[in-house]
Enzyme design. Sequence first.
Site, PDB file in Angstrom:
ATOM      1  N   THR A 161       0.821  -1.216   0.000  1.00  0.00           N
ATOM      2  CA  THR A 161       0.000   0.000   0.000  1.00  0.00           C
ATOM      3  C   THR A 161       0.854   1.265   0.000  1.00  0.00           C
ATOM      4  O   THR A 161       0.490   2.265  -0.626  1.00  0.00           O
ATOM      5  CB  THR A 161      -0.958   0.017   1.204  1.00  0.00           C
ATOM      6  OG1 THR A 161      -0.206  -0.103   2.418  1.00  0.00           O
ATOM      7  CG2 THR A 161      -1.971  -1.117   1.114  1.00  0.00           C
ATOM      8  N   ASN A 162       1.999   1.247   0.691  1.00  0.00           N
ATOM      9  CA  ASN A 162       2.869   2.421   0.648  1.00  0.00           C
ATOM     10  C   ASN A 162       3.518   2.574  -0.723  1.00  0.00           C
ATOM     11  O   ASN A 162       3.708   3.695  -1.208  1.00  0.00           O
ATOM     12  CB  ASN A 162       3.933   2.339   1.748  1.00  0.00           C
ATOM     13  CG  ASN A 162       3.419   2.855   3.079  1.00  0.00           C
ATOM     14  OD1 ASN A 162       3.081   4.036   3.203  1.00  0.00           O
ATOM     15  ND2 ASN A 162       3.330   1.979   4.058  1.00  0.00           N
ATOM     16  N   HIS A 175       8.660   3.418   9.750  1.00  0.00           N
ATOM     17  CA  HIS A 175       8.320   2.704  10.984  1.00  0.00           C
ATOM     18  C   HIS A 175       7.054   3.306  11.585  1.00  0.00           C
ATOM     19  O   HIS A 175       6.962   4.532  11.720  1.00  0.00           O
ATOM     20  CB  HIS A 175       9.479   2.801  11.985  1.00  0.00           C
ATOM     21  CG  HIS A 175       9.249   1.986  13.214  1.00  0.00           C
ATOM     22  ND1 HIS A 175       9.344   0.603  13.216  1.00  0.00           N
ATOM     23  CD2 HIS A 175       8.894   2.346  14.468  1.00  0.00           C
ATOM     24  CE1 HIS A 175       9.074   0.161  14.433  1.00  0.00           C
ATOM     25  NE2 HIS A 175       8.795   1.197  15.214  1.00  0.00           N
TER      26      HIS A 175
END
Length: 204
Positions: A16-17, A111
Site C-alpha cells: 500500500t505504501n 516505521h
Amino acid sequence: MSEKLKIGVLLSGSGTNFQAILDEAAKGLPVEVVKVVASRPDAYGIERANAADIPVLVMNREKYADPEAADAQIVAALQEAGAQYVVMAGYMRKVTPVMLNAFPNRVLNLHPALLPSFKGAHAIADAFNAGVKVTGVTVHFANEDYDKGPIVAQEPVRVAEGDTLETLEAHIHQVEHELYPRVLGWLAAGRVSVDAEGKVHLAE
C-alpha cells in the site's frame, strides 16, 4: 522542476505504501520507481508493480537462506536498474551490510511509531497497549542497528479516547501514505543531508 529521483522499492506484502508513492508520482511527485523487489512470491505488491509496468525481482525463503548473498543479488538488480535510493515499504527482511554499504544513507525505512520508542514489528499494538496518547510515523535511514538509523522525518498521530487498535492502525497508515512520498520529494529536491554525528538536516 526537479529531475526524477530513481528508486527501488522493497516489499513483502500488499504494497500500500508503494501504491501511495505511485499515486503521488502520477500527480507530479518527481520520483520514478525503476525496480521492485518482493521478498515473497505471493506478495500482492507484485501485482501492483505489474499493473504499473515496473520490473520485479521476486525472491523467496530459499534465497534468503544466505542473507548476504540475497542482498548481493538485490543490490545488483537495483544498480542495474539505476536506482539512486532504496525504499523499504513493508519489507519484512533485515537488510545486511552488503546493501547498506552499496547505498550508504540511501536505504529508507518507514516505521509505524515515533522512534526511538516502540521498535520492532508490533509497534502499533505495543504503543496502543502501553496507553500512550501520541504515537506516529518515522521515516529513517536504515543502518545495522534495527530501527535505529538517522531519522529523516516524524509525524505524530494522536490516540483518541475511542480508538481501537484497528482504527489507530488505519490512522497510522493514512499518515504513512502522506509522509513517505513527502520525504521522497525532499530527497528528489536534494534537501536532505546527514552530518558526521548521524543527524539528518533538511535544507530550505
